[in-house]
Structure formats: structure tokens, C-alpha cells
Design a protein around this motif. Sequence first.
Motif, short mmCIF file in Angstrom:
data_model
loop_
_atom_site.label_atom_id
_atom_site.label_comp_id
_atom_site.label_asym_id
_atom_site.label_seq_id
_atom_site.Cartn_x
_atom_site.Cartn_y
_atom_site.Cartn_z
N ALA A 54 0.83 -1.22 0.00
CA ALA A 54 0.00 0.00 0.00
C ALA A 54 0.86 1.26 0.00
O ALA A 54 0.47 2.28 -0.57
CB ALA A 54 -0.94 0.00 1.20
N ALA A 55 2.05 1.18 0.59
CA ALA A 55 2.97 2.32 0.61
C ALA A 55 3.74 2.47 -0.69
O ALA A 55 4.49 3.42 -0.87
CB ALA A 55 3.95 2.17 1.78
N GLY A 56 3.58 1.51 -1.61
CA GLY A 56 4.23 1.60 -2.92
C GLY A 56 5.62 1.00 -2.98
O GLY A 56 6.36 1.26 -3.93
N ILE A 57 6.00 0.18 -2.01
CA ILE A 57 7.34 -0.40 -1.99
C ILE A 57 7.53 -1.46 -3.05
O ILE A 57 8.61 -1.62 -3.59
CB ILE A 57 7.67 -0.93 -0.57
N GLY A 58 6.48 -2.20 -3.38
CA GLY A 58 6.61 -3.24 -4.39
C GLY A 58 5.32 -4.01 -4.58
O GLY A 58 4.28 -3.65 -4.02
N LEU A 59 5.40 -5.07 -5.36
CA LEU A 59 4.27 -5.95 -5.61
C LEU A 59 4.31 -7.11 -4.61
O LEU A 59 5.37 -7.42 -4.06
CB LEU A 59 4.36 -6.54 -7.02
#
Length: 127
Positions: A54-59
Motif C-alpha cells: 500500500a505504501a508503494g514499496i513493491g508488488l
Amino acid sequence: MAAPKSPEELARHDFVAIGNIDALSLTGSEGKIEVPLRVVLRYRSMTGVVHAVAAGIGLAPLPAIHFEEAEFKGVLTPVLTDYPLQAPTLYAVYVSRRYLPLKIRAFIDFLMEWTATVPLPKLARSG
């Protein structure tokens, strides 16, 4: 980075993993596809994984229930929906079937029924 359009594109994306997962098994029209992952962060719990995605760090492959939670609705986006993930394996290990206590037998029966109703995880990224 744009969402992957094919399993081959997954190798160029960062992944958040639970435990020691280093590859994903997807099912495509050509059969089973094994995709190596570039893991940038590992967690011991699914809670950490879903927050990192959700924080955009990865899949990450996430249980479908997370896509419906109010906290993540509109934040998590399923990707590669034409390539479902292989069902995870759950092992119930016990010493012997001989003299198996009824409590253990009931628990194993419960697990078998419950896992049949659990939807497969989906590959997700932050939206």
C-alpha cells in the motif's frame, strides 16, 4: 513504474515477500509459469506485506480479502488477473493417525473445509 502486463515483466519489479519466497507460480494459457522475484523487503506477517504494498514499496501476492478492507480499498490494485496464482499449500503435521485424538481429527477436518472456501491470493500493487 507501470503495472506488469505479462509474467515476464515481473522480473523488472520490486517485490515484498512473506517468509523465504523467491519465485511465484502462475497459471497461464500455456500452463504453469515459474517467475523469479526481485525481493526488496521481507516480512514474517501478511500485515507488514500489505502495508508495504500500500505504501508503494513493491508488488506482492495478497489474499483477496485485503482488497475489500476499507483501509486498502482503492489503494491496492490487482495485476495480471489473467494469470492466477497457484493455490498455497498448508500442511498439518502430526505423529501418527493411530490413536489420533478426536480434537486433532476435528481440527484437521475443519482446516480441510475452511481452506476449500478461501479465495486464491491475487498479485497486487499500490494504485
